[in-house]
Write an enzyme that holds these catalytic residues in place. Structure first.
Site, mmCIF file in Angstrom:
data_model
loop_
_atom_site.group_PDB
_atom_site.id
_atom_site.type_symbol
_atom_site.label_atom_id
_atom_site.label_comp_id
_atom_site.label_asym_id
_atom_site.label_seq_id
_atom_site.Cartn_x
_atom_site.Cartn_y
_atom_site.Cartn_z
ATOM 1 N N SER A 53 0.892 -1.275 -0.118
ATOM 2 C CA SER A 53 -0.090 -0.050 0.047
ATOM 3 C C SER A 53 0.784 1.203 0.085
ATOM 4 C CB SER A 53 -1.042 -0.054 1.057
ATOM 5 O OG SER A 53 -2.046 1.006 1.340
ATOM 6 N N ASP A 70 -8.349 -4.734 -6.008
ATOM 7 C CA ASP A 70 -7.898 -3.901 -4.964
ATOM 8 C C ASP A 70 -8.983 -2.651 -4.916
ATOM 9 O OD1 ASP A 70 -6.515 -2.192 -3.105
ATOM 10 O OD2 ASP A 70 -4.804 -3.427 -3.549
ATOM 11 N N HIS A 80 -7.162 -5.853 -0.529
ATOM 12 C CA HIS A 80 -6.168 -4.950 -0.923
ATOM 13 C C HIS A 80 -4.810 -5.584 -0.534
ATOM 14 C CE1 HIS A 80 -4.242 -1.290 -0.514
ATOM 15 N NE2 HIS A 80 -4.082 -1.174 0.776
#
Length: 514
Positions: free
Chosen positions: A227, A453, A483
């Site tokens: 991320s 995602d 995610h």
């Protein structure tokens, strides 16, 4: 709040969220050479502090061994390394394999910005046991986070009120209240943490990682970023291309967009995830308790949110589930397909007038534990984003953008559009429209995009590969949900990543896993 939906959490698990905020005092000055030669003293890890989300000390490692923690001194201001220092908190699990096979340290950043690696690494460590056979697994609280000069803005009671408010104002009075709350929050950050705020940029954290590489004794930085951690890793590669070892970027932040483009992409991403959830729920032979068809599911959710805007329902006593809290809770559940069952349960209960589950999900996204204590996840998230991002948006800007955001997502559009004003009146100027991640001369960096995602949409992976430059980024695709990719436990993804990190075998560009 800016880009809050980019936070990567592990909601509803015992070791759940990733977060902290003890202010690290400034020590006397050190020359850069002294900092590079400092000796780290590793000790058993204490229980997480209130600012780290609370809980118990990390349990023993599989097959024996214990988690170890330490503090590294780093310059508060990298432009003045001989000035005051801050402490950067580190955690490690030593390699489980024979010393002769050890490659070095593998440094993790799990995202946010604002997530604490001190709490995240033990929570996710079982997924990385194979990698521990040849690496010490290492993570840290980036500056501004947790025990690394953690940013503080408001107390728990003030944060409760902040997160209960209407963050999608519908009229002038609601807009005034919302804007004033943003200004009050940001003023609190300046009053409590003003000396740290100019020094929490991603470039500062990247320089900390190069110092970390040196004091860990590694010639190269081996890195696994997830991320926001992909942005941090790419910025490191830009600043120190010759020092990059084996690096993986998973759940990739698009480095080319400004905050409007990034938030608009997230609106589309979360809408896609909601669509996928609704299709999955209604495809079950047992039926979907929250709607007959995907359209029906989403219409009922929209009606719930509209009703909550007018009249909140009981949540976790004494708080009530507001429209904003419900939106947060739904978003949190879309981070992982494993959470979709919680979303169904939460919606069923909310339709019956009980908002506990959706509020628990919302609390996880905001870093609030069961005792009503907040980590510094959100203050750090705001501080780092506002220090990084140059644009400052106004109410007029949001109004102009609302049609685009609503077109991208009827459910999340307003929420993400209004988040653009979070840096209003921030005391520190933002660095740039977007990060510079060009890294000529760096070795191959694996870049993995997940087609489902919600928080870091798939398109960002290709843009990251292009921005890193020719011969650096190696694109992989995972056709999945949630995610990130590696933690999905998809064998194709994990085999490719493990072969690269453990054996140096670069996967073929364009590899697709499903």
């Amino acid at each position: 709040m800016p880009n809050r939906l980019r936070i990567r959490t592990a909601a509803l698990t015992a070791t759940a969220v990733v977060l902290p905020s003890l202010m690290a005092g400034c020590a006397g000055g050190f020359a850069d050479g002294e900092l590079s030669s400092q000796k780290l003293i590793w000790k058993d890890c204490p229980a997480p502090s209130e600012s780290e989300g609370g809980g118990s000390a990390p349990p023993p490692l599989p097959h024996g061994g214990r988690w170890q923690c330490t503090t590294m001194k780093a310059p508060l201001n990298w432009n003045d390394p001989a000035g005051g220092t801050i402490g950067v908190a580190l955690i490690r699990a030593k390699s489980s394999g024979p010393p002769s096979k050890r490659i070095g340290s593998l440094v993790f950043n799990f995202g946010g910005p604002g997530g604490s690696g001190i709490t995240a690494l033990p929570a996710f460590a079982p997924d990385y046991e194979t990698l521990r056979t040849r690496y010490d697994l290492v993570s840290f609280d980036p500056r501004g986070v947790g025990r690394s000069a953690g940013v503080e803005c408001e107390d728990d009671q003030q944060l409760d009120a902040f997160f209960q408010q209407d963050m999608t104002p519908d009229n002038a009075a609601e807009r005034k209240t919302f804007v004033n709350s943003i200004k009050q929050f940001n003023m609190g950050c300046r009053q409590r943490s003003g000396h740290v705020l100019p020094h929490v940029r991603t470039t500062d954290a990247a320089r900390d990682m190069d110092l970390m590489r040196k004091v860990l004794g590694d010639a190269k930085l081996h890195y696994f970023g997830i991320s926001y951690g992909t942005e941090l890793g790419a910025v490191y590669a830009h600043l120190f291309p010759k020092n990059v070892g084996r690096a993986v970027l998973d759940a990739v932040v698009d480095p080319t967009g400004n905050p409007v483009q990034g938030s608009l992409a997230q609106a589309k991403g979360f809408q896609l995830a909601l669509d996928n959830y609704a299709r999955d729920c209604t495809s079950k032979s047992t039926g979907c308790p929250v709607g007959r068809t995907p359209r029906d599911v989403e219409n009922r959710i929209a009606k719930l949110l509209k009703d909550l805007d007018k009249k909140p329902i009981p949540g976790i006593f004494p708080r009530r589930l507001t429209q904003t809290a419900a939106t947060n809770g739904i978003a949190q559940a879309l981070y992982s397909k494993d959470f979709w069952g919680y979303l169904t349960e939460g919606l069923v209960q909310a339709y019956a007038g009980d908002g506990k589950v959706l509020m628990a999900l919302s609390d996880a996204l905001n870093g609030r534990n069961e005792n009503g204590q907040y980590s510094n996840l959100i203050p750090a998230n705001v501080a780092i984003n506002c220090a990084d991002q140059k644009p400052r948006y106004t109410v007029a800007d949001v109004k102009a953008q609302l049609p685009r955001f609503r077109g991208a997502s009827p459910l999340f559009g307003d929420y993400l559009a209004w988040g653009l004003i979070s840096c209003m009146n921030w005391p520190v100027a933002g660095a740039a429209d977007h990060p510079n991640v060009s890294a000529p001369g760096a070795p191959p960096i694996i870049v993995i995009g997940n087609t489902g995602d919600p928080a870091t949409p798939y398109e960002g992976a290709r843009r990251m590969v292009q921005a890193l430059g020719p011969g650096v980024g190696v694109e992989m695709t995972y056709k999945g949900q949630g995610h990130g990719s590696y933690d999905s436990k998809n064998k194709c993804v994990q085999t490719a990543v493990n072969n690269y990190l453990l054996n140096g075998r670069v996967p073929a560009a364009g590899t697709v896993c499903s």
